[in-house]
Write a protein that holds these residues in place. Structure first.
Motif, mmCIF file in Angstrom:
data_model
loop_
_atom_site.group_PDB
_atom_site.id
_atom_site.type_symbol
_atom_site.label_atom_id
_atom_site.label_comp_id
_atom_site.label_asym_id
_atom_site.label_seq_id
_atom_site.Cartn_x
_atom_site.Cartn_y
_atom_site.Cartn_z
ATOM 1 N N ILE A 1 -12.242 1.849 -38.818
ATOM 2 C CA ILE A 1 -13.613 1.588 -39.365
ATOM 3 C C ILE A 1 -13.631 1.837 -40.849
ATOM 4 O O ILE A 1 -14.724 1.344 -41.541
ATOM 5 N N HIS B 1 -12.147 -1.696 -41.758
ATOM 6 C CA HIS B 1 -13.058 -2.728 -41.172
ATOM 7 C C HIS B 1 -14.395 -2.243 -40.476
ATOM 8 O O HIS B 1 -14.419 -2.215 -39.278
ATOM 9 N N PRO B 2 -15.409 -1.689 -41.305
ATOM 10 C CA PRO B 2 -16.632 -1.016 -40.613
ATOM 11 C C PRO B 2 -17.277 -1.963 -39.649
ATOM 12 O O PRO B 2 -17.861 -1.345 -38.792
ATOM 13 N N LYS B 3 -17.200 -3.294 -39.784
ATOM 14 C CA LYS B 3 -18.048 -3.997 -38.969
ATOM 15 C C LYS B 3 -17.346 -4.131 -37.421
ATOM 16 O O LYS B 3 -18.081 -4.530 -36.661
ATOM 17 N N LEU B 4 -15.933 -3.682 -37.404
ATOM 18 C CA LEU B 4 -15.528 -3.162 -35.966
ATOM 19 C C LEU B 4 -15.760 -2.185 -35.230
ATOM 20 O O LEU B 4 -15.661 -2.230 -34.049
ATOM 21 N N GLN B 5 -16.503 -1.495 -35.779
ATOM 22 C CA GLN B 5 -16.963 -0.151 -35.409
ATOM 23 C C GLN B 5 -17.723 -0.316 -33.831
ATOM 24 O O GLN B 5 -17.235 0.511 -32.625
ATOM 25 N N LYS B 6 -18.666 -1.091 -33.743
ATOM 26 C CA LYS B 6 -19.402 -1.414 -32.487
ATOM 27 C C LYS B 6 -18.568 -2.098 -31.146
ATOM 28 O O LYS B 6 -18.810 -2.001 -30.377
ATOM 29 N N LYS B 7 -17.416 -2.941 -31.927
ATOM 30 C CA LYS B 7 -16.545 -3.670 -30.822
ATOM 31 C C LYS B 7 -15.651 -2.833 -30.485
ATOM 32 O O LYS B 7 -14.839 -3.161 -29.209
#
Length: 494
Positions: free
Chosen positions: A172, A175-181
């Motif tokens: 995260i 790649h912060p955008k991957l946190q919810k995935k």
């Protein structure tokens, strides 16, 4: 981008270097050893045409050398060199010149020396010792020492939990955008019955998802993924016999004695009688000393040594090692394990009558028959097994602790000494062996020197790869120190 060589300019302030005493240790080291080989050794790890001009490799190597010589950290060696005339002269800078950032030392060790086979550094100094006539004997002494890990041991659940958290945070961060995935970290209590299995399953799932989402991962993320995969695939983890640190998964438990243990690594050394280290093998703390013998022998020969004698302790007296030495016409000054001489633990009160070829028990009864156990083809691990009359044993007043009730037989075994041990047993009784084995303790002094003065008592970095770099560079430094002393002894008194 790597430049072709040193680009130093004359400086008015260089006159200050005349204040350095000619008998200073660094002056003697500079005269004793040629460090110019380092440029050729690491050039393949640099880009020739692109990138910013790199610092001279010999400059960085000399800084690393000083760091180990005086047992300083990366930051401290830069600070000390900035204000110490002798240090700055040794690394080849003018007094007013600035030093590289301390982070470059780590990069140089791992990505330049590490990528260029750091064992070649040791090879170069051994060859210089041979070329200068400092090594005259054909004997090597072997021993192992231990280094404590740079992390604490953990329970399996904590290993899994920390590895998962470290991987999750690294993903995260990059790649912060991957946190919810990503799958959420499960809340697991230590007293939960299946806590370890839950965390193991989560770590495996997390690793698979990250690899699928970030196929071109590199740097810190690649390192965390590698550790996660290593932990998941460790079959001995849950039984507390495998990985016991998420930070340093290569470190293992080892034993110094029957009662003292340690957590970390082992350094297996080969050294000449002149106290020049000719080979280093770094393993986890649980590795067997004797199994490193072939590597130490081969490495010493590759480094230019001619070997006719090996001095070592009992750990190196295995049949395979003895056979290799015999094949290569090397005299093993290695004491055999006491079990070879005695045949193992003897049951008190039993006596073997060699002439009658039977065994007499404490009650005075002798064996009724005998048999040979073990492979006839190999001739190894064979024993003479003597059988007693069980009916007499049942009624014997001394049967307690000797005969187990309801046992179908009562036996007593005497080990047959294998042929490959007989010659060594005879040699152990000779005056030559007794005299030569007294040379073995000098390698223990070398181990103590590396630990006490050069930081080998504890790992400075994490992982087997970095531990190898630390061990080889430390061996290089102590070899250079020894070169200075040998050259001083070689010079005639004025």
């Amino acid at each position: 981008m790597l430049s072709s060589g040193k680009q130093l300019t004359a400086s008015f302030h260089a006159e200050l270097y005349k204040l350095i005493p000619k008998d200073h240790l660094l002056c003697k080291i500079n005269e004793a050893v040629n460090l110019g080989f380092i440029h050729e050794l690491v050039k393949d790890s640099y880009c020739v045409y692109y990138g910013r001009p790199a610092n001279e490799p010999e400059l960085l190597f000399r800084l690393v050398f000083l760091q180990i010589l005086y047992n300083l950290s990366d930051e401290r060696i830069i600070q000390e060199t900035q204000v110490n005339l002798a240090y700055k002269w040794f690394v080849g800078l003018n007094p007013e010149d600035t030093l590289p950032d301390s982070s470059q030392l780590s990069r140089f060790r791992n990505h330049r020396l590490g990528a260029s086979q750091v064992d070649d550094v040791l090879k170069r100094v051994v060859q210089q010792c041979i070329d200068q006539g400092l090594i005259k004997t054909k004997t090597i002494i072997m021993d192992a020492t231990h280094t404590l890990a740079a992390s604490q041991k953990q329970r399996p659940l904590d290993v899994l939990r920390d590895a998962a958290k470290r991987l999750f945070r690294t993903v995260i961060k990059r790649h912060p955008k991957l946190q919810k995935k990503l799958p959420a970290v499960p809340v697991v209590k230590s007293d939960q019955e299946n806590a370890e299995q839950v965390m193991l399953h989560y770590l495996a799932e997390l690793g698979e998802k990250v690899e699928a989402m970030v196929p071109d991962h590199e740097g810190a993320l690649s390192e965390k993924l590698r550790i996660a995969k290593q932990i998941v695939e460790d079959e001995r983890l849950l039984s507390k016999k495998g990985i016991i640190s998420a930070i340093d998964p290569d470190a293992r438990f080892g034993w110094k004695s029957h009662t003292k243990s340690f957590f970390g690594y082992k350094e297996h050394l080969a050294m000449t009688e002149e106290e020049i280290i000719t080979a280093v093998v770094v393993t986890t703390g649980s590795a067997d000393d004797g199994k490193q013998f072939p590597k130490l022998l081969a490495q010493s020969k590759e480094n230019g040594m001619e070997i006719t004698e090996v001095i070592a302790d009992t750990a190196y007296s295995g049949k395979d090692n003895l056979a290799e030495m015999k094949e290569k016409q090397i005299q093993p000054v290695v004491p055999l394990n006491p079990i070879v001489h005695s045949g193992g633990l003897k049951q008190e009160g039993f006596e073997y009558n060699k002439d009658a070829n039977f065994v007499i028990c404490p009650a005075g009864e002798h064996s009724i028959r005998k048999a040979v156990q073990g492979s006839k083809q190999s001739g190894e691990s064979r024993s003479l097994v003597f059988y007693f009359n069980v009916e007499k044993c049942k009624a014997c007043p001394l049967r307690e602790g000797c005969y187990k009730p309801e046992s179908k037989s009562k036996t007593y075994s005497i080990r047959i000494v294998a042929e490959h041990f007989k010659e060594q047993i005879e040699f152990e009784l000779s005056d030559t062996f007794k005299k030569r084995i007294k040379r073995r303790p000098i390698i223990e002094h070398k181990n103590a020197e590396m630990k006490r003065f050069h930081g080998m008592n504890a790992a400075k970095y994490r992982g087997l790869f970095r531990m190898r770099i630390q061990a080889y560079l430390t061996a290089f430094v102590v070899n250079v120190k020894r070169m200075v002393k040998l050259k001083t002894q070689k010079q005639p008194a004025l």
